[in-house]
Design a protein around this motif. Structure first.
Motif, PDB file in Angstrom:
ATOM      1  N   HIS A  28      45.487  71.437  81.920  1.00 27.66           N
ATOM      2  CA  HIS A  28      45.294  71.391  83.374  1.00 27.66           C
ATOM      3  C   HIS A  28      43.813  71.251  83.740  1.00 27.66           C
ATOM      4  O   HIS A  28      43.461  70.508  84.648  1.00 27.66           O
ATOM      5  CB  HIS A  28      45.863  72.659  84.029  1.00 27.66           C
ATOM      6  N   TYR A  29      42.965  71.969  83.030  1.00 30.62           N
ATOM      7  CA  TYR A  29      41.526  71.911  83.315  1.00 30.62           C
ATOM      8  C   TYR A  29      40.993  70.499  83.079  1.00 30.62           C
ATOM      9  O   TYR A  29      40.226  69.962  83.899  1.00 30.62           O
ATOM     10  CB  TYR A  29      40.788  72.930  82.439  1.00 30.62           C
ATOM     11  N   ARG A  51      45.028  80.560  85.341  1.00 34.03           N
ATOM     12  CA  ARG A  51      46.108  80.085  84.461  1.00 34.03           C
ATOM     13  C   ARG A  51      46.067  80.807  83.120  1.00 34.03           C
ATOM     14  O   ARG A  51      47.108  81.105  82.531  1.00 34.03           O
ATOM     15  CB  ARG A  51      45.986  78.574  84.238  1.00 34.03           C
ATOM     16  N   TRP A  52      44.875  81.072  82.599  1.00 32.00           N
ATOM     17  CA  TRP A  52      44.771  81.809  81.338  1.00 32.00           C
ATOM     18  C   TRP A  52      45.355  83.221  81.494  1.00 32.00           C
ATOM     19  O   TRP A  52      46.160  83.667  80.680  1.00 32.00           O
ATOM     20  CB  TRP A  52      43.320  81.848  80.837  1.00 32.00           C
ATOM     21  N   ALA A  59      46.515  75.731  79.748  1.00 28.71           N
ATOM     22  CA  ALA A  59      45.418  75.937  80.703  1.00 28.71           C
ATOM     23  C   ALA A  59      44.336  74.870  80.476  1.00 28.71           C
ATOM     24  O   ALA A  59      43.779  74.329  81.441  1.00 28.71           O
ATOM     25  CB  ALA A  59      44.833  77.346  80.553  1.00 28.71           C
ATOM     26  N   TYR A  97      46.413  79.802  93.620  1.00 34.49           N
ATOM     27  CA  TYR A  97      45.437  79.416  92.585  1.00 34.49           C
ATOM     28  C   TYR A  97      44.130  79.122  93.323  1.00 34.49           C
ATOM     29  O   TYR A  97      44.161  78.552  94.420  1.00 34.49           O
ATOM     30  CB  TYR A  97      45.897  78.170  91.818  1.00 34.49           C
ATOM     31  N   GLU A 115      49.087  83.193  81.738  1.00 39.00           N
ATOM     32  CA  GLU A 115      49.696  83.006  80.426  1.00 39.00           C
ATOM     33  C   GLU A 115      49.582  84.288  79.580  1.00 39.00           C
ATOM     34  O   GLU A 115      50.538  84.684  78.912  1.00 39.00           O
ATOM     35  CB  GLU A 115      49.013  81.831  79.707  1.00 39.00           C
ATOM     36  N   ALA A 138      41.453  77.610  86.133  1.00 36.81           N
ATOM     37  CA  ALA A 138      41.645  77.746  84.683  1.00 36.81           C
ATOM     38  C   ALA A 138      41.702  79.217  84.285  1.00 36.81           C
ATOM     39  O   ALA A 138      42.541  79.624  83.474  1.00 36.81           O
ATOM     40  CB  ALA A 138      40.516  77.031  83.944  1.00 36.81           C
TER      41      ALA A 138
END
Lengths: 232, 232
Positions: free
Chosen positions: B71-72, A94-95, B68, A83, A98, A91
């Motif tokens: 987490h952000y 992570r998006w 997400a 990451y 997902e 972010a």
């Protein structure tokens, strides 16, 4: 944290290969038990309540879900990072992780790979052609239009190769195994990106492992996995 | 990072309330635009490719997906923490967050709330009784059996109230709105836990906001949201 990590799940699954590639990148020793969820016994539900793979086990600690596992590995074995270092970059990763796990996974894995490969070859069932058509004619083209705009012309989703790139690369390899090839004239940016992600060394290794299992007898999978991982 | 945060999404959605409750806990100022995905225009897909809510916007930074976003917010506004301080605790919270978002969400939100509330009241359609029955008779009892074993007799999933507790509490409130009540004789531990999570102050506030919107005219939702958040 000296207990060895075991990953339950067949490397034919892109979610399993995502986790195996991360372990390989981070140089963490592990075992892989190539469980297939739809033939696993009822005991499997005890470690995976949604009956999904992969599951990580380390001593008496059990963790299902590839995204929770990816974060756990990042936090316990930080180098190299999967990451990015800044909050907005993380972010973004992570998006896309997902988006890949959920939306691309549903279309590539369940509507395409499961129907075209698993149902006829493993379950001896007829595929649902409507699901295949929906993926190929509607959902994948729309997803590729979106990704064509989002991936950079060179490099990866956010800086260095991240878990999002690994997951996208793993999933599209299952699409290839189901007979799909990208139309590079229509999506030139994505075609180049998919070549780049397929060349991430740890992912390439795990994609080769998954491919080695395709069409072989499940009773031989543990031996194939052990010998390929020992040789890698 | 001085740009104000805007959250797009109706607080009737438990995924939106999860994010609003986190912002409230962390004392971060925000606006909420109560978009409903199935009536939003095609422009909404540009900021939410899976046409889901919530979406966070801060200056020119756009981020879909409640996990997400959680987490952000944790990384940019760390106090109070909504993920535990140790890696295995965080992993446990991420797993239950995913289990709630995905498995409980599908059953409570799509099979129960959408069928019993949204389809008849908003879309003027007949509900699919088979989906409701599957949720009530099979999937929710199995999920409650699992959670009954997993949640502690006092307190929360992992130490202090975390994003997993907030998400579980938000989802089961939608189940209540769809007429479901827990059988406390069958699941006493979960019944007490659901009372505890419903009492988390920031979640209680956002559950009240969601409830205030139920059965009102969507054209009034922005006014109701603004006035309730200003008064809170």
């Amino acid at each position: 944290m000296t207990d060895q990590i075991t990953i339950y799940g067949s490397p034919v699954s892109p979610y399993v290969r995502k986790v195996l590639a991360i372990l390989d990148m981070k140089n963490v020793p592990f075992r892989c038990v190539p469980v297939v969820p739809f033939t696993a016994g009822e005991d499997f539900v005890k470690i995976s309540p949604m009956r999904r793979i992969p599951v990580l086990q380390q001593g008496d600690f059990t963790l299902p879900d590839s995204t929770a596992i990816a974060h756990y590995l990042e936090e316990t074995c930080p180098e190299p990072a999967i990451y990015p270092g800044d909050a907005q970059g993380r972010a973004r990763v992570r998006w896309f992780e997902e988006y890949a796990d959920d939306h691309l996974g549903r279309n590539i894995l369940f509507n395409l790979f499961f129907q075209r490969v698993v149902r006829p070859r493993v379950l001896k069932e007829e595929p649902d052609q409507a699901l295949i058509d929906e993926a190929l004619d509607v959902n994948l083209p729309a997803a590729l239009d979106y990704l064509e705009r989002e991936v950079p012309e060179g490099g990866f989703i956010a800086g260095d190769a991240s878990v999002a790139d690994i997951m996208i690369g793993a999933l599209f390899r299952n699409a290839n195994w189901a007979g799909w090839q990208i139309d590079a004239a229509r999506w030139p940016n994505m075609a180049a990106y998919l070549t780049r992600v397929a060349d991430i060394p740890s992912l390439a290794k795990m994609n080769a492992l998954g491919e080695a299992l395709m069409g072989t007898n499940p009773r031989e999978h543990q031996t194939i996995v052990d010998s390929q991982l020992a040789a890698a």
